[in-house]
Write a protein that holds these residues in place. Structure first.
Motif, PDB file in Angstrom:
ATOM      1  N   CYS A   8       0.855  -1.200   0.000  1.00 46.19           N
ATOM      2  CA  CYS A   8       0.000   0.000   0.000  1.00 46.19           C
ATOM      3  C   CYS A   8       0.888   1.246   0.000  1.00 46.19           C
ATOM      4  N   ALA A   9       0.514   2.241  -0.736  1.00 44.65           N
ATOM      5  CA  ALA A   9       1.329   3.450  -0.877  1.00 44.65           C
ATOM      6  C   ALA A   9       1.327   4.327   0.368  1.00 44.65           C
ATOM      7  N   VAL A  10       0.393   4.044   1.288  1.00 43.92           N
ATOM      8  CA  VAL A  10       0.323   4.868   2.500  1.00 43.92           C
ATOM      9  C   VAL A  10       1.479   4.490   3.424  1.00 43.92           C
ATOM     10  N   LYS A  11       2.195   5.521   3.923  1.00 49.35           N
ATOM     11  CA  LYS A  11       3.363   5.294   4.780  1.00 49.35           C
ATOM     12  C   LYS A  11       3.001   4.443   5.987  1.00 49.35           C
ATOM     13  N   LYS A  12       3.845   3.542   6.311  1.00 40.95           N
ATOM     14  CA  LYS A  12       3.717   2.670   7.470  1.00 40.95           C
ATOM     15  C   LYS A  12       2.609   1.637   7.344  1.00 40.95           C
ATOM     16  N   CYS A  13       1.872   1.642   6.260  1.00 40.42           N
ATOM     17  CA  CYS A  13       0.852   0.616   6.064  1.00 40.42           C
ATOM     18  C   CYS A  13       1.553  -0.587   5.437  1.00 40.42           C
ATOM     19  N   GLU A  14       1.364  -1.722   6.076  1.00 36.89           N
ATOM     20  CA  GLU A  14       2.076  -2.895   5.564  1.00 36.89           C
ATOM     21  C   GLU A  14       1.173  -3.872   4.846  1.00 36.89           C
ATOM     22  N   VAL A  15      -0.038  -3.503   4.729  1.00 33.31           N
ATOM     23  CA  VAL A  15      -0.987  -4.368   4.026  1.00 33.31           C
ATOM     24  C   VAL A  15      -0.712  -4.263   2.531  1.00 33.31           C
ATOM     25  N   SER A  16      -0.840  -5.351   1.854  1.00 32.05           N
ATOM     26  CA  SER A  16      -0.601  -5.239   0.413  1.00 32.05           C
ATOM     27  C   SER A  16      -1.777  -4.567  -0.271  1.00 32.05           C
ATOM     28  N   SER A  17      -1.419  -3.889  -1.343  1.00 32.58           N
ATOM     29  CA  SER A  17      -2.458  -3.119  -2.042  1.00 32.58           C
ATOM     30  C   SER A  17      -3.420  -4.066  -2.734  1.00 32.58           C
ATOM     31  N   CYS A  18      -4.642  -3.577  -2.915  1.00 34.04           N
ATOM     32  CA  CYS A  18      -5.632  -4.394  -3.602  1.00 34.04           C
ATOM     33  C   CYS A  18      -6.111  -3.718  -4.867  1.00 34.04           C
ATOM     34  N   ALA A  19      -5.772  -2.447  -4.979  1.00 33.77           N
ATOM     35  CA  ALA A  19      -6.266  -1.725  -6.168  1.00 33.77           C
ATOM     36  C   ALA A  19      -5.391  -0.521  -6.460  1.00 33.77           C
ATOM     37  N   VAL A  20      -5.472  -0.060  -7.678  1.00 34.14           N
ATOM     38  CA  VAL A  20      -4.788   1.174  -8.065  1.00 34.14           C
ATOM     39  C   VAL A  20      -5.869   2.246  -8.165  1.00 34.14           C
ATOM     40  N   CYS A  21      -5.624   3.346  -7.461  1.00 29.66           N
ATOM     41  CA  CYS A  21      -6.622   4.434  -7.545  1.00 29.66           C
ATOM     42  C   CYS A  21      -6.538   5.057  -8.932  1.00 29.66           C
ATOM     43  N   HIS A  22      -7.702   5.238  -9.572  1.00 29.70           N
ATOM     44  CA  HIS A  22      -7.714   5.793 -10.937  1.00 29.70           C
ATOM     45  C   HIS A  22      -7.246   7.230 -10.977  1.00 29.70           C
ATOM     46  N   CYS A  23      -7.506   7.995  -9.884  1.00 27.84           N
ATOM     47  CA  CYS A  23      -7.183   9.421  -9.970  1.00 27.84           C
ATOM     48  C   CYS A  23      -5.708   9.707  -9.741  1.00 27.84           C
ATOM     49  N   CYS A  24      -5.063   8.991  -8.809  1.00 28.11           N
ATOM     50  CA  CYS A  24      -3.666   9.322  -8.526  1.00 28.11           C
ATOM     51  C   CYS A  24      -2.691   8.186  -8.847  1.00 28.11           C
ATOM     52  N   LYS A  25      -3.249   7.108  -9.325  1.00 23.77           N
ATOM     53  CA  LYS A  25      -2.438   5.953  -9.738  1.00 23.77           C
ATOM     54  C   LYS A  25      -1.648   5.310  -8.598  1.00 23.77           C
ATOM     55  N   ASN A  26      -2.037   5.563  -7.348  1.00 27.13           N
ATOM     56  CA  ASN A  26      -1.365   4.938  -6.203  1.00 27.13           C
ATOM     57  C   ASN A  26      -1.958   3.556  -5.937  1.00 27.13           C
ATOM     58  N   ASP A  27      -1.078   2.658  -5.487  1.00 28.71           N
ATOM     59  CA  ASP A  27      -1.538   1.339  -5.048  1.00 28.71           C
ATOM     60  C   ASP A  27      -2.031   1.489  -3.622  1.00 28.71           C
ATOM     61  N   LEU A  28      -3.195   0.981  -3.328  1.00 31.52           N
ATOM     62  CA  LEU A  28      -3.748   1.148  -1.982  1.00 31.52           C
ATOM     63  C   LEU A  28      -4.386  -0.139  -1.490  1.00 31.52           C
ATOM     64  N   CYS A  29      -4.316  -0.297  -0.175  1.00 29.68           N
ATOM     65  CA  CYS A  29      -5.014  -1.430   0.417  1.00 29.68           C
ATOM     66  C   CYS A  29      -6.490  -1.069   0.513  1.00 29.68           C
ATOM     67  N   LEU A  30      -7.326  -2.047   0.887  1.00 24.28           N
ATOM     68  CA  LEU A  30      -8.768  -1.794   0.877  1.00 24.28           C
ATOM     69  C   LEU A  30      -9.174  -0.661   1.814  1.00 24.28           C
ATOM     70  N   ASP A  31      -8.597  -0.666   3.072  1.00 28.69           N
ATOM     71  CA  ASP A  31      -8.936   0.374   4.057  1.00 28.69           C
ATOM     72  C   ASP A  31      -8.526   1.758   3.575  1.00 28.69           C
ATOM     73  N   HIS A  32      -7.266   1.790   3.078  1.00 28.00           N
ATOM     74  CA  HIS A  32      -6.782   3.105   2.635  1.00 28.00           C
ATOM     75  C   HIS A  32      -7.448   3.568   1.354  1.00 28.00           C
ATOM     76  N   LEU A  33      -7.888   2.612   0.545  1.00 25.48           N
ATOM     77  CA  LEU A  33      -8.626   2.983  -0.667  1.00 25.48           C
ATOM     78  C   LEU A  33      -9.945   3.660  -0.277  1.00 25.48           C
ATOM     79  N   LYS A  34     -10.570   3.058   0.758  1.00 22.70           N
ATOM     80  CA  LYS A  34     -11.839   3.596   1.234  1.00 22.70           C
ATOM     81  C   LYS A  34     -11.624   4.992   1.844  1.00 22.70           C
ATOM     82  N   GLU A  35     -10.560   5.094   2.672  1.00 21.39           N
ATOM     83  CA  GLU A  35     -10.241   6.365   3.328  1.00 21.39           C
ATOM     84  C   GLU A  35      -9.945   7.443   2.277  1.00 21.39           C
TER      85      GLU A  35
END
Ligand SMILES: [Zn+2]
Ligand SMILES: [Zn+2]
Length: 169
Positions: A8-35
């Motif tokens: 996940c692109a969020v600092k200190k988050c160790e969960v693996s990403s589940c999706a790429v955000c379409h707007c910023c192209k960051n890899d994010l885990c489910l929680d951070h994607l929602k946030e």
């Protein structure tokens, strides 16, 4: 080699990403994607507020207090003055001035008539001359009632007023 899994692109988050955000192209885990999505949605509120402010501004927009509007109003008043002055001049030249010629003739004939009445000295020639004068007067008075004019409509060219955009654009 490394799997497709990215963290996940969020600092200190160790969960693996589940999706790429379409707007910023960051890899994010489910929680951070929602946030991330919630944060984006939250930005809609102030944007909506801005739209409402503009809407409100425009609804209460009164151009009559603007100096440009006053300029236009002044132009309208001056243009009316010009039309009124032209109308007055034409009224005088076409009608009032034209009255003067028969009026002079009427006064002269009236004088002649009065003198002859006073002296009781009418001759056949006087009567013929007066009759002739009166006929001419009649013609001139009738002519006054039969003045024809051709009027072209006043055309106002849009180029008379050139709009310019405001300076802060
Ligand atoms: Zn994003
Ligand atoms: Zn995360």
């Amino acid at each position: 080699m490394a799997s497709q899994t990215r963290s996940c692109a969020v600092k200190k988050c160790e969960v693996s990403s589940c999706a790429v955000c379409h707007c910023c192209k960051n890899d994010l885990c489910l929680d951070h994607l929602k946030e991330h999505k919630d944060q984006l949605n939250a930005q809609l509120i102030p944007l909506g507020d801005q739209i409402n402010t503009f809407l409100d501004d425009l609804e209460h927009f009164d151009p009559t207090s603007l100096s440009t509007f006053k300029q236009l109003e002044q132009w309208r008043i001056l243009a009316h003055d010009t039309v009124d002055q032209f109308y007055k001049r034409m009224k005088y030249e076409l009608f009032e001035q034209q009255k003067n010629k028969p009026l002079e003739k009427i006064h002269a004939t009236r004088n002649m008539l009065d003198q002859l009445i006073q002296k009781q000295a009418a001759t056949r020639e006087n009567i013929n001359s007066l009759t002739n004068d009166i006929r001419l007067i009649e013609q001139e008075v009738n002519a006054l009632r039969n003045i024809h004019i051709k009027l072209c409509p006043l055309v106002i060219d849009d180029d008379l007023i050139i709009a310019s955009t405001s300076e802060n654009r």
